[in-house]
Design an enzyme around this catalytic site. Structure first.
Site, PDB file in Angstrom:
ATOM      1  N   ASP A  21     -12.385 -11.135 -29.221  1.00 60.18           N
ATOM      2  CA  ASP A  21     -11.545  -9.969 -28.936  1.00 60.18           C
ATOM      3  C   ASP A  21     -11.760  -8.907 -30.012  1.00 60.18           C
ATOM      4  O   ASP A  21     -12.837  -8.836 -30.603  1.00 60.18           O
ATOM      5  CB  ASP A  21     -10.078 -10.417 -28.861  1.00 60.18           C
ATOM      6  N   HIS A  39      -4.972  -5.460 -30.164  1.00 58.24           N
ATOM      7  CA  HIS A  39      -5.065  -6.237 -28.926  1.00 58.24           C
ATOM      8  C   HIS A  39      -5.321  -7.723 -29.209  1.00 58.24           C
ATOM      9  O   HIS A  39      -4.629  -8.607 -28.696  1.00 58.24           O
ATOM     10  CB  HIS A  39      -6.160  -5.662 -28.027  1.00 58.24           C
ATOM     11  N   SER A  74      -4.800  -9.650 -19.661  1.00 59.96           N
ATOM     12  CA  SER A  74      -5.163 -10.149 -20.991  1.00 59.96           C
ATOM     13  C   SER A  74      -4.096 -11.078 -21.536  1.00 59.96           C
ATOM     14  O   SER A  74      -4.381 -12.144 -22.089  1.00 59.96           O
ATOM     15  CB  SER A  74      -5.328  -8.975 -21.961  1.00 59.96           C
TER      16      SER A  74
END
Length: 779
Positions: free
Chosen positions: A153, A186, A374
């Protein structure tokens, strides 16, 4: 070979995912996630965090300063991988289940832990643990310890207090220059959903004791990334395999120039996928699956439509199907979120999980709301980590299969194009599935016995001793997935009920055919049987002097010969056979008249086939045979002209051997009784009343072989090893019940007929009472 089109799409991905959509309520965030409106989300988060007393910010902290300009020629990824890690296969707490050891007995259960005790504010804060029933797993002691999840990620904030302890710095890697960072938050948010600490504040992840291996490769400086994403992705898979990761989380999607996900339906066949991704990358994917790495992919935030191309790859690459899963996001109402893509043609390897307004950690400290597939993918990765942590004996493919086959069905019945297999449910995933078996050897499924037919059913004075001896032992049983669960062994011992009364026929034979007075010489044949009720022993209609002879079982036939060896001195030989179970008795007795009293000493042996001290062993405990040598002494003391006081005591030593879980036993036991009888001068009938305590254990030991678990899976292959442990368990004295008995017998020529009623002290009203009869013939 990788074509220019794939490189262009990769570059388009970099720009598209960095541009928020200004006209939507949920802004598209990087790599497939969405955040709530900053104003609305911040207010809601602040209120929630205040309510639960959690520390942290309700908005993102200011991002760290950007890294210095990169070297024009980025170095190749470090080819030296860290040593293998991951779970070590140690036995962890298991879901403890109740058992019914023998048909007809009341259910004996060990209640699982209190799931409600884990549903605290920290658990509820993230808004994802509750919908997947994670507390049921925590109640049994599993939190993900030993599991390793790689997160490919934007990186992870290594200083966040919710992640620092679970981030494995030695295995983590950045494909950009400088230390591990997360410029967008994120990856940090995703990692928090998977494994944020359970520390009493804020929120915690699905698997709060799992380890995170951060692989930062997305949203880095473009000059370092362009044209290298595939190589980084491939390297990340290899690093994950080498490190022993159980799961690799991929909360991102490919998008086109308009920011729309690239759908799997845009690729006609396997050749098209190989053209897009390149044969090297496809080969690495297949290799990672072969090495049992489970890859979790976000289906994409496509506002409906098919799963993304990465998530749906098993449609075209069949080698991935057992180790690959596409995840769609559910809204707060538990139904498919409007922004989420659907499973579509990828439904056979697709799951649904909470993904809307989930609270997790943010880069720079604090917490934030985010929504997207996600987030849903991270929930699935954390759930897989829990399964692998709790059941190291299963492969990753089996863990994924369990999660799919136990999912809560949504939408159309069965697997459908919206929800795939349905919403993950950890309560169902952790429960045993299919027939439960006791493994009886060191090799999986080589010799098994069904749990439902396994157990020990014993008289009260024996059952309580066995239960106490086994109270510290747990028996491992396996379900349909060959997962190991633990059953308290003490729960597999039941107290005998109506199905197995134990008449004591020798109490007829040793008295002979005469009414009152000394036992006469002669040869006697006796037979007795229960009439009705559910007491644990057949009443004695003549006197209370049976002792260990009562172990010969139901509906036995007894033969006795009494001969006089001197005046007032008699010698007896008795043999009995239990027709139902093959139990046998042989004894010698000596009776003497001393004044008007009668004293008897008896020495004998009881042989029990498939039993011990009246207990019966079934299934995994079967194959037990025992021999009990006993010594009995009794006295009949006159009271007045026609009354008699009866006293009896019996002590025994038992040796047993078995071919099941009970290998051998050495026990001491005893039985006592006291009663009064009176003979009618007119009819010769006898009436009796008294108290007796049946055979009960006074001490000894049991040698048992206990299956304690299953060996850990290795290299993608489930172990065939069943771990066993031999133990010698001390057996203490058991509290035996007291039976109140009433008997009546009459002479019928050369025969005697007796009837009796017995009631167990302390038994509930309407229970513990039985009736029996017996007849004895003199030849």
């Amino acid at each position: 070979m990788r074509f220019a089109s794939s490189l262009l799409l990769t570059t388009a991905l970099s720009f598209a995912i960095a541009l928020p959509a200004q006209s939507q309520e949920f802004r598209t965030v990087r790599v497939g996630g969405e955040t709530a409106s900053p104003l609305l989300g911040g207010a809601l988060l602040a209120l929630l965090m205040f309510a639960i007393g959690a520390a942290g910010s309700d908005t993102r902290a200011a991002p760290p300063a950007p890294p210095p300009p990169p070297d024009p020629t980025p170095p190749d990824p470090d080819p030296v991988y860290a040593p293998p890690g991951g779970y070590q296969g140690s036995l962890r707490p298991r879901y403890v289940i109740g058992v019914t050891p023998y048909a007809g007995d009341p259910r004996l259960s060990a209640e699982p832990g209190d799931a409600g005790g884990f549903e605290v504010p920290e658990y509820l804060a993230g808004q994802f643990a509750g919908p997947i029933n994670a507390a049921t797993r925590y109640a049994e002691g599993a939190f993900g310890a030993g599991a390793l999840v790689s997160v490919f990620d934007t990186g992870v904030d290594p200083a966040h207090p919710e992640l620092a302890a679970n981030l494995t710095n030695g295995l983590s890697h950045s494909y950009f220059s400088g230390p591990m960072t997360d410029l967008t938050g994120h990856g940090t948010h995703v990692a928090g959903i998977i494994a944020a600490l359970r520390d009493g504040s804020g929120m915690h992840g699905v698997a709060p004791e799992a380890q995170i291996m951060a692989l930062r490769a997305i949203d880095g400086p473009e000059s370092e990334r362009s044209g290298r994403f595939y190589e980084n992705w491939e390297d990340a898979m290899l690093r994950s395999v080498e490190a022993g990761a159980d799961v690799m989380n991929n909360s991102w999607t490919f998008v086109d120039q308009n920011g729309d996900p690239l759908r799997i339906t845009g690729f006609a066949d396997r050749a098209a996928a190989v053209t897009f991704f390149g044969s090297d990358l496809i080969g690495t994917m297949a290799y990672s699956a072969q090495q049992d790495l489970v890859s979790v992919y976000a289906a994409g935030n496509g506002n409906g439509g098919e799963s993304s191309v990465a998530a749906g790859l098993p449609l075209l690459i069949s080698e991935l199907r057992d180790h690959w899963v596409s995840v769609v996001a559910l809204g707060e109402d538990g139904l498919i979120a409007d922004y989420s893509s659907r499973c579509g043609v990828a439904m056979s390897w697709c799951l649904a999980a909470p993904g809307t307004n989930l609270i997790s950690v943010s880069a720079g400290g604090g917490y934030e709301f985010q929504s997207g597939s996600s987030m849903a993918a991270a929930v699935v990765s954390g759930s897989l980590a829990l399964l692998k942590s709790n059941f190291p004996e299963i492969t990753g493919a089996t863990a994924l299969r369990i999660l799919k086959e136990t999912a809560r069905d949504l939408g159309e019945a069965g697997v459908d194009a919206v929800y795939g297999h349905g919403a993950i449910d950890l309560a169902a995933a952790m429960r045993p599935v299919g027939v439960l078996n006791v493994q009886m050897s060191g090799v999986m499924n080589e010799r098994v016995a069904p749990l439902s037919g396994s157990g020990i059913v014993a008289p009260a004075g024996v059952a309580s001793a066995f239960q106490a001896a086994l109270s510290t032992s747990r028996l491992a049983v396996t379900d349909g997935y060959d997962r190991s669960f633990q059953v308290p062994m003490a729960a597999m011992v039941g107290t005998e009920g109506v199905t197995s009364p134990l008449p004591d026929l020798t109490r007829f034979t040793m008295r002979g055919a005469s009414l009152g007075g000394p036992v006469e010489t002669g040869t006697y044949l006796s037979r007795g049987a229960p009439v009705a009720g559910n007491a644990l022993a057949m009443p004695d209609p003549s006197r209370f002097s049976g002792g260990h002879a009562g172990l010969i079982g139901d509906r036995a036939v007894s033969f006795t010969h009494m001969g006089e060896v001197a005046s007032g001195l008699r010698f007896g030989v008795t043999g009995a056979h239990g027709a139902a179970d093959g139990t046998g008795l042989a004894s010698l007795s000596l009776s003497a008249d001393i004044g008007s009293a009668l004293f008897t000493v008896e020495s004998g042996r009881v042989s029990e086939r498939d039993g011990m001290l009246g207990a019966r062993f079934h299934g995994a405990f079967g194959g037990v045979s025992a021999t009990t040598e006993f010594l009995r002494a009794s006295a009949d003391l006159p009271l007045g002209r026609s009354g008699t006081l009866h006293l009896n005591a019996s002590a025994g030593e038992t040796s047993a051997s078995g071919t099941g879980l009970l290998r051998s036993a050495h026990l001491r036991s005893e039985s006592v009784g006291i009663g009064l009888s009176r003979v009618s001068d007119r009819t010769g009938s006898r009436m009796s009343i008294g108290l007796s305590r049946p055979v009960s254990v006074r001490g000894g030991e049991l040698d048992v072989l206990v299956p304690i678990g299953v060996g850990a899976a290795a290299d993608g292959v489930a172990s065939s090893e069943v771990r066993t442990q031999s133990a010698t368990l001390g057996v203490g004295a058991a509290e035996a019940p007291i039976d109140l008995q009433f008997g009546y017998e009459v002479p019928l020529g050369a025969a005697r007929l007796g009837v009796a009623v017995s009631h167990r002290a302390g038994a509930p009203a309407g229970q513990g009472t039985s009736a029996s009869f017996g007849v004895s013939f003199k030849f």
